[in-house]
Design a protein around this motif. Structure first.
Motif, PDB file in Angstrom:
ATOM      1  N   TYR A 172       0.835  -1.204   0.000  1.00  0.00           N
ATOM      2  CA  TYR A 172       0.000   0.000   0.000  1.00  0.00           C
ATOM      3  C   TYR A 172       0.872   1.258   0.000  1.00  0.00           C
ATOM      4  CZ  TYR A 172      -3.088   3.619   1.843  1.00  0.00           C
ATOM      5  OH  TYR A 172      -3.762   4.785   2.033  1.00  0.00           O
ATOM      6  N   ARG A 173       1.923   1.268   0.814  1.00  0.00           N
ATOM      7  CA  ARG A 173       2.801   2.438   0.851  1.00  0.00           C
ATOM      8  C   ARG A 173       3.530   2.625  -0.469  1.00  0.00           C
ATOM      9  NH1 ARG A 173       5.497   1.682   6.900  1.00  0.00           N
ATOM     10  NH2 ARG A 173       3.639   2.315   8.089  1.00  0.00           N
ATOM     11  N   THR A 174       3.893   1.517  -1.099  1.00  0.00           N
ATOM     12  CA  THR A 174       4.551   1.628  -2.401  1.00  0.00           C
ATOM     13  C   THR A 174       3.618   2.238  -3.436  1.00  0.00           C
ATOM     14  OG1 THR A 174       5.914  -0.298  -1.894  1.00  0.00           O
ATOM     15  CG2 THR A 174       5.721   0.327  -4.214  1.00  0.00           C
ATOM     16  N   LEU A 175       2.359   1.813  -3.404  1.00  0.00           N
ATOM     17  CA  LEU A 175       1.381   2.380  -4.337  1.00  0.00           C
ATOM     18  C   LEU A 175       1.159   3.865  -4.075  1.00  0.00           C
ATOM     19  CD1 LEU A 175      -1.346  -0.419  -4.548  1.00  0.00           C
ATOM     20  CD2 LEU A 175       0.391   0.163  -6.239  1.00  0.00           C
ATOM     21  N   ARG A 176       1.078   4.243  -2.772  1.00  0.00           N
ATOM     22  CA  ARG A 176       0.853   5.645  -2.454  1.00  0.00           C
ATOM     23  C   ARG A 176       2.053   6.508  -2.813  1.00  0.00           C
ATOM     24  NH1 ARG A 176      -3.127   7.233   1.053  1.00  0.00           N
ATOM     25  NH2 ARG A 176      -2.330   9.281   0.439  1.00  0.00           N
ATOM     26  N   ALA A 177       3.267   5.960  -2.635  1.00  0.00           N
ATOM     27  CA  ALA A 177       4.467   6.751  -2.900  1.00  0.00           C
ATOM     28  C   ALA A 177       4.894   6.697  -4.354  1.00  0.00           C
ATOM     29  CB  ALA A 177       5.616   6.263  -2.020  1.00  0.00           C
ATOM     30  N   GLY A 178       4.291   5.806  -5.146  1.00  0.00           N
ATOM     31  CA  GLY A 178       4.700   5.667  -6.536  1.00  0.00           C
ATOM     32  C   GLY A 178       4.585   6.942  -7.351  1.00  0.00           C
ATOM     33  N   PRO A 179       3.426   7.597  -7.357  1.00  0.00           N
ATOM     34  CA  PRO A 179       3.324   8.832  -8.145  1.00  0.00           C
ATOM     35  C   PRO A 179       4.288   9.921  -7.702  1.00  0.00           C
ATOM     36  CG  PRO A 179       1.148   7.996  -7.558  1.00  0.00           C
ATOM     37  CD  PRO A 179       2.154   7.172  -6.809  1.00  0.00           C
ATOM     38  N   ALA A 180       4.471  10.076  -6.369  1.00  0.00           N
ATOM     39  CA  ALA A 180       5.391  11.108  -5.885  1.00  0.00           C
ATOM     40  C   ALA A 180       6.826  10.795  -6.291  1.00  0.00           C
ATOM     41  CB  ALA A 180       5.280  11.227  -4.365  1.00  0.00           C
ATOM     42  N   ALA A 181       7.182   9.491  -6.261  1.00  0.00           N
ATOM     43  CA  ALA A 181       8.543   9.122  -6.649  1.00  0.00           C
ATOM     44  C   ALA A 181       8.804   9.393  -8.126  1.00  0.00           C
ATOM     45  CB  ALA A 181       8.787   7.637  -6.336  1.00  0.00           C
ATOM     46  N   GLN A 182       7.771   9.343  -8.937  1.00  0.00           N
ATOM     47  CA  GLN A 182       7.920   9.605 -10.362  1.00  0.00           C
ATOM     48  C   GLN A 182       7.688  11.069 -10.725  1.00  0.00           C
ATOM     49  OE1 GLN A 182       5.143   6.908 -12.152  1.00  0.00           O
ATOM     50  NE2 GLN A 182       6.335   5.094 -11.688  1.00  0.00           N
ATOM     51  N   GLY A 183       7.504  11.898  -9.696  1.00  0.00           N
ATOM     52  CA  GLY A 183       7.304  13.313  -9.956  1.00  0.00           C
ATOM     53  C   GLY A 183       5.923  13.654 -10.480  1.00  0.00           C
ATOM     54  N   LEU A 184       4.932  12.805 -10.208  1.00  0.00           N
ATOM     55  CA  LEU A 184       3.575  13.044 -10.686  1.00  0.00           C
ATOM     56  C   LEU A 184       2.712  13.575  -9.551  1.00  0.00           C
ATOM     57  CD1 LEU A 184       3.071   9.793 -12.786  1.00  0.00           C
ATOM     58  CD2 LEU A 184       3.771  12.045 -13.605  1.00  0.00           C
ATOM     59  N   GLN A 185       1.779  14.418  -9.864  1.00  0.00           N
ATOM     60  CA  GLN A 185       0.887  15.009  -8.888  1.00  0.00           C
ATOM     61  C   GLN A 185      -0.521  14.464  -9.047  1.00  0.00           C
ATOM     62  OE1 GLN A 185       1.160  19.237  -9.425  1.00  0.00           O
ATOM     63  NE2 GLN A 185       3.188  19.387  -8.487  1.00  0.00           N
ATOM     64  N   ILE A 186      -1.272  14.498  -7.929  1.00  0.00           N
ATOM     65  CA  ILE A 186      -2.673  14.091  -7.973  1.00  0.00           C
ATOM     66  C   ILE A 186      -3.441  15.054  -8.888  1.00  0.00           C
ATOM     67  CG2 ILE A 186      -4.743  13.663  -6.620  1.00  0.00           C
ATOM     68  CD1 ILE A 186      -2.472  11.722  -6.082  1.00  0.00           C
ATOM     69  N   ARG A 187      -4.220  14.499  -9.781  1.00  0.00           N
ATOM     70  CA  ARG A 187      -4.945  15.321 -10.728  1.00  0.00           C
ATOM     71  C   ARG A 187      -6.440  15.024 -10.651  1.00  0.00           C
ATOM     72  NH1 ARG A 187      -2.810  12.346 -16.259  1.00  0.00           N
ATOM     73  NH2 ARG A 187      -3.741  10.288 -15.860  1.00  0.00           N
ATOM     74  N   ARG A 188      -7.208  15.920 -11.211  1.00  0.00           N
ATOM     75  CA  ARG A 188      -8.657  15.758 -11.202  1.00  0.00           C
ATOM     76  C   ARG A 188      -9.097  14.786 -12.298  1.00  0.00           C
ATOM     77  NH1 ARG A 188     -11.482  21.502 -11.295  1.00  0.00           N
ATOM     78  NH2 ARG A 188     -13.269  20.089 -11.070  1.00  0.00           N
ATOM     79  N   LEU A 189     -10.295  14.238 -12.093  1.00  0.00           N
ATOM     80  CA  LEU A 189     -10.838  13.316 -13.088  1.00  0.00           C
ATOM     81  C   LEU A 189     -11.221  14.081 -14.351  1.00  0.00           C
ATOM     82  CD1 LEU A 189     -13.185  10.980 -11.026  1.00  0.00           C
ATOM     83  CD2 LEU A 189     -11.080  10.333 -12.162  1.00  0.00           C
ATOM     84  N   SER A 190     -10.915  13.472 -15.474  1.00  0.00           N
ATOM     85  CA  SER A 190     -11.344  14.051 -16.739  1.00  0.00           C
ATOM     86  C   SER A 190     -12.827  13.757 -16.941  1.00  0.00           C
ATOM     87  CB  SER A 190     -10.533  13.452 -17.891  1.00  0.00           C
ATOM     88  OG  SER A 190     -10.786  12.061 -18.012  1.00  0.00           O
ATOM     89  N   PRO A 191     -13.515  14.547 -17.745  1.00  0.00           N
ATOM     90  CA  PRO A 191     -14.961  14.288 -17.977  1.00  0.00           C
ATOM     91  C   PRO A 191     -15.230  12.894 -18.534  1.00  0.00           C
ATOM     92  CG  PRO A 191     -14.359  16.482 -18.749  1.00  0.00           C
ATOM     93  CD  PRO A 191     -13.071  15.797 -18.395  1.00  0.00           C
ATOM     94  N   LYS A 192     -14.342  12.385 -19.387  1.00  0.00           N
ATOM     95  CA  LYS A 192     -14.556  11.044 -19.949  1.00  0.00           C
ATOM     96  C   LYS A 192     -14.510   9.983 -18.850  1.00  0.00           C
ATOM     97  CE  LYS A 192     -12.882  11.671 -24.683  1.00  0.00           C
ATOM     98  NZ  LYS A 192     -11.919  11.214 -25.694  1.00  0.00           N
ATOM     99  N   VAL A 193     -13.496  10.045 -18.004  1.00  0.00           N
ATOM    100  CA  VAL A 193     -13.367   9.054 -16.931  1.00  0.00           C
ATOM    101  C   VAL A 193     -14.529   9.183 -15.952  1.00  0.00           C
ATOM    102  CG1 VAL A 193     -11.908   8.266 -15.041  1.00  0.00           C
ATOM    103  CG2 VAL A 193     -10.867   8.973 -17.191  1.00  0.00           C
ATOM    104  N   ALA A 194     -14.939  10.408 -15.655  1.00  0.00           N
ATOM    105  CA  ALA A 194     -16.063  10.598 -14.731  1.00  0.00           C
ATOM    106  C   ALA A 194     -17.336   9.962 -15.282  1.00  0.00           C
ATOM    107  CB  ALA A 194     -16.276  12.090 -14.478  1.00  0.00           C
ATOM    108  N   ARG A 195     -17.604  10.145 -16.573  1.00  0.00           N
ATOM    109  CA  ARG A 195     -18.801   9.525 -17.166  1.00  0.00           C
ATOM    110  C   ARG A 195     -18.697   8.005 -17.138  1.00  0.00           C
ATOM    111  NH1 ARG A 195     -18.371  14.017 -20.799  1.00  0.00           N
ATOM    112  NH2 ARG A 195     -17.127  12.752 -22.240  1.00  0.00           N
ATOM    113  N   THR A 196     -17.504   7.481 -17.391  1.00  0.00           N
ATOM    114  CA  THR A 196     -17.326   6.029 -17.342  1.00  0.00           C
ATOM    115  C   THR A 196     -17.557   5.490 -15.943  1.00  0.00           C
ATOM    116  OG1 THR A 196     -15.705   6.182 -19.148  1.00  0.00           O
ATOM    117  CG2 THR A 196     -15.727   4.158 -17.850  1.00  0.00           C
ATOM    118  N   LEU A 197     -17.080   6.195 -14.938  1.00  0.00           N
ATOM    119  CA  LEU A 197     -17.283   5.764 -13.550  1.00  0.00           C
ATOM    120  C   LEU A 197     -18.763   5.798 -13.174  1.00  0.00           C
ATOM    121  CD1 LEU A 197     -14.277   7.466 -11.716  1.00  0.00           C
ATOM    122  CD2 LEU A 197     -14.502   5.081 -12.415  1.00  0.00           C
TER     123      LEU A 197
END
Length: 362
Positions: A29-54
């Motif tokens: 779980y910690r590896t999954l949570r730290a993965g984006p930060a380790a790759q320099g990626l930030q939390i982003r908002r859902l795109s309209p396409k993904v939101a409609r799919t969800l």
């Protein structure tokens, strides 16, 4: 028949496997949570396409959970009439007639009445349900596998429909770039669930119900599997929705952008910086070339300098500055930091320019 599992057995398994699995689960779980930060990626908002799919996946999950309720299940004659499996056929349908409106039996009831000539047919009824037993034109209780062959298309139909829905949900047109990456996982999971469902139905020992003398002892296999099937499909869709949400927001399973996207982002950043520098240069040149603006700038800085000198000459300001210099501020450290910053500023800017250039070229 369901195998009962005692609470003591569950506790023993938790005590044995818990110390081994819990640290691994926490680490994963910690590896999954730290993965984006380790790759320099930030939390982003859902795109309209993904939101409609969800939203669409959430609707399918609710539909499957609703279908799993007993209210939507086909009627079980033995449960409806509260009869044991060995009840005479005439008595069973006499009780059923009394429960029907206007004492009428449907065509399916008449077909089942003609099929309930022996115990074998009733056992197959509990395994495959009323529709298969009433509608199959070539099935015979002497060949139980014939009922399985007839039930197989209806058994696979919900899995195929759900696979079509998940395949559509993993297209780039509906879910964007995050959908296709989960298509293989979704397809393989759906195939495994369908194969497991077919195996359980085919390998079920329907003869076990022949020893049940009371209604509570019956294993209502068809109705139980119908519930489990709907819940399993709901879990598959809910799991895919969770994976899609985590990957689309960079909370987990995030992938860094490909080289083309990084080159495009670096180029876009350079063009933006260049446009800002050009704008600053244009404003500066305009203010210098225009005589009126030049006089205004000179007057502003002359007034600013005179005002600051007057302020700094006040007694309270002088005492406050002296107190800060003596007791609160390490002027030597500030001088060293300023000198270090001024010394390294130009080389760092050159290195950053070289890195951006390498990214663009690479």
């Amino acid at each position: 028949m369901a195998i009962p599992v005692s609470w003591g057995t569950i506790k023993s398994l938790l005590i044995f496997f818990g110390p081994m699995l819990l640290p691994k689960a926490i680490g994963y779980y910690r590896t999954l949570r730290a993965g984006p930060a380790a790759q320099g990626l930030q939390i982003r908002r859902l795109s309209p396409k993904v939101a409609r799919t969800l939203y669409a996946l959430a609707i399918t999950v609710l539909v499957y959970l609703a279908i799993s309720l007993p209210f939507f299940a086909p009627e079980n004659l033995f449960v409806r009439t509260q009869s044991r499996l060995q009840i005479p056929t005439d008595v069973l349908f006499t009780r059923l007639t009394a429960l029907r409106p206007e004492n009428a039996l449907t065509e399916s009831d008449q077909a089942l009445r003609a099929r309930f000539v022996n115990l074998e047919s009733r056992l197959l009824y509990l395994q495959f349900g009323p529709d298969v037993l009433a509608d199959c034109p070539f099935c015979n209780s002497d060949d139980p596998h014939s009922y399985f062959y007839y039930a197989l298309p209806a058994l696979l139909a919900p899995h195929l429909l759900n696979l079509v829905a998940l395949s559509a949900a993993t297209t780039n047109w509906l879910a964007g770039r995050e959908g296709p990456r989960w298509r293989t996982t979704v397809v393989m999971t759906s195939i495994v669930v369908a194969a497991l469902d077919v195996y359980i139905v085919h390998s079920y020992n329907y003869q076990a119900n022949s020893r049940a003398m009371r209604l509570p002892d019956l294993d209502l296999h068809y109705w139980d599997m119908r519930t489990y099937r709907a819940v399993a499909l709901a879990l598959v869709n809910a799991t895919f929705a969770a994976l899609l949400y985590l990957s689309a927001t960079n909370r987990a399973f995030a992938t860094p952008p490909d080289p083309a996207e990084r080159v495009e982002a670096a180029t876009r950043a350079l063009l933006l910086t260049k446009s800002k520098l050009n704008a600053v240069g244009i404003i500066k040149n305009t203010s210098i070339r225009d005589e009126d603006l030049r006089h205004r700038v000179e007057a502003y800085w002359t007034h600013e300098g005179r005002l600051m000198r007057e302020v700094m000459e006040e007694r309270e300001v002088i005492e406050g500055v002296n107190d800060a210099l003596e007791n609160r501020i390490n002027i030597d450290a500030i001088s060293r930091d300023a000198e270090s910053y001024a010394t390294n500023m130009l080389p760092r800017a050159q290195e950053d320019a070289q890195v951006v250039g390498q990214q663009v070229v690479g």
